[in-house]
Design a protein around this motif. Structure first.
Motif, PDB file in Angstrom:
ATOM      1  N   ALA A  63       0.712   0.137  20.077  1.00 16.70           N
ATOM      2  CA  ALA A  63      -0.693   0.328  20.443  1.00 16.70           C
ATOM      3  C   ALA A  63      -1.573   0.425  19.200  1.00 16.70           C
ATOM      4  N   GLN A  64      -1.022   0.994  18.130  1.00 17.81           N
ATOM      5  CA  GLN A  64      -1.778   1.082  16.887  1.00 17.81           C
ATOM      6  C   GLN A  64      -1.853  -0.262  16.178  1.00 17.81           C
ATOM      7  N   LEU A 165      11.736   1.370   5.511  1.00 15.03           N
ATOM      8  CA  LEU A 165      12.022   2.697   6.047  1.00 15.03           C
ATOM      9  C   LEU A 165      10.719   3.470   6.224  1.00 15.03           C
ATOM     10  N   VAL A 166      10.660   4.267   7.288  1.00 11.98           N
ATOM     11  CA  VAL A 166       9.483   5.054   7.611  1.00 11.98           C
ATOM     12  C   VAL A 166       9.934   6.496   7.848  1.00 11.98           C
ATOM     13  N   PRO A 167       9.146   7.491   7.455  1.00 14.93           N
ATOM     14  CA  PRO A 167       9.519   8.883   7.743  1.00 14.93           C
ATOM     15  C   PRO A 167       9.799   9.086   9.232  1.00 14.93           C
ATOM     16  N   GLN A 172       2.596   6.150  13.286  1.00 18.55           N
ATOM     17  CA  GLN A 172       1.564   5.449  12.519  1.00 18.55           C
ATOM     18  C   GLN A 172       2.198   4.672  11.365  1.00 18.55           C
ATOM     19  N   GLY A 173       3.138   5.316  10.673  1.00 15.83           N
ATOM     20  CA  GLY A 173       3.844   4.628   9.597  1.00 15.83           C
ATOM     21  C   GLY A 173       4.639   3.446  10.115  1.00 15.83           C
ATOM     22  N   MET A 178       5.530  -2.405  10.496  1.00 19.73           N
ATOM     23  CA  MET A 178       5.708  -3.607  11.323  1.00 19.73           C
ATOM     24  C   MET A 178       4.590  -4.606  11.072  1.00 19.73           C
ATOM     25  N   THR A 179       3.374  -4.108  10.946  1.00 20.89           N
ATOM     26  CA  THR A 179       2.234  -5.000  10.687  1.00 20.89           C
ATOM     27  C   THR A 179       2.403  -5.720   9.354  1.00 20.89           C
TER      28      THR A 179
END
Length: 226
Positions: A63-64, A165-167, A172-173, A178-179
């Motif tokens: 969605a973001q 890698l994302v926290p 949001q990260g 992905m973007t």
């Protein structure tokens, strides 16, 4: 299976000298081959749809993305589980149902077409994965992975190399990561090649068997001499 599992065992009183890390590689991985890069802005999730797998976090991240970089990107969420209907409702509430397919459970041998279409795979687990084999399966097919740094995932997902890698639980990260790959297909393709190379070099079923045999033989020798 991973450094995370090792730390958990030590924390629960197991002596570090008694612990060996052996990633649990299945024989079926030997048949996986890198696929040509996809020219579609397609995100793929494969796995159980239960709360611990974080599919709801993935949907919130999608969605973001819609606000960061509006469609025509698309996501396919393959799998079934007791969180499926809730995830579908969430996608509807967030107004992104038209950009997501939920094909349900798909036989392992029929997943190839989904991987072929995908530009990237995502592992959004909120619970600490003991290892996270689904990410290795995507990498073996030349797909970069975006995943939370939960449990054993950082063992095989090299940030900036085989994916991003994302926290943990940072939707949001996840959206930003992905973007980044959706907007840079050449970067996604390069990471996919590195991902497939890493699997070929580090995650082979024959090596898994050899390691298990070495450990068992060492244990046998120790018990026979004690």
């Amino acid at each position: 299976g991973s450094q995370w599992m090792r730390r958990e065992l030590i924390q629960n009183g197991i002596s570090a000298e008694k612990i060996e890390i052996v990633p649990p590689i299945p024989a079926s991985l030997e048949q996986a081959r890198p696929l040509p890069p996809s020219d579609e802005a397609e995100i793929l999730y494969v796995g159980q749809i239960v709360r611990g797998k974080g599919v709801d976090l993935l949907i919130r991240a999608l969605a973001q993305i819609e606000r960061i970089w509006p469609p025509p990107w698309h996501a396919t969420i393959v799998g079934s589980g007791n969180h499926l209907e809730e995830c579908k409702r969430l996608a509807s509430q967030l107004g992104i149902s038209q950009w997501i397919d939920f094909p349900g459970w798909v036989a392992h041998e029929d997943l190839e077409g989904y991987y072929a279409k995908a530009q990237l795979a995502v592992v959004p687990s909120r619970w600490p994965e003991p290892f996270g084999m689904v990410g290795i399966e995507a990498m073996a097919r030349g797909r970069p992975v975006v995943g939370f740094a939960a449990g054993g995932i950082p063992d095989w997902l090299e940030h900036g190399q085989s994916g991003l890698l994302v926290p943990p639980a940072d939707d949001q990260g996840l959206a930003v990561a992905m973007t980044q790959l959706l907007k840079n297909p050449e970067q996604a393709s390069q990471m996919g090649r590195l991902a497939a190379k890493r699997v070929r070099e580090k995650y082979r079923f024959s090596d898994y068997l050899d390691r298990i045999m070495t450990i068992l033989e060492s244990y046998h020798e120790k018990t026979n001499t004690s």
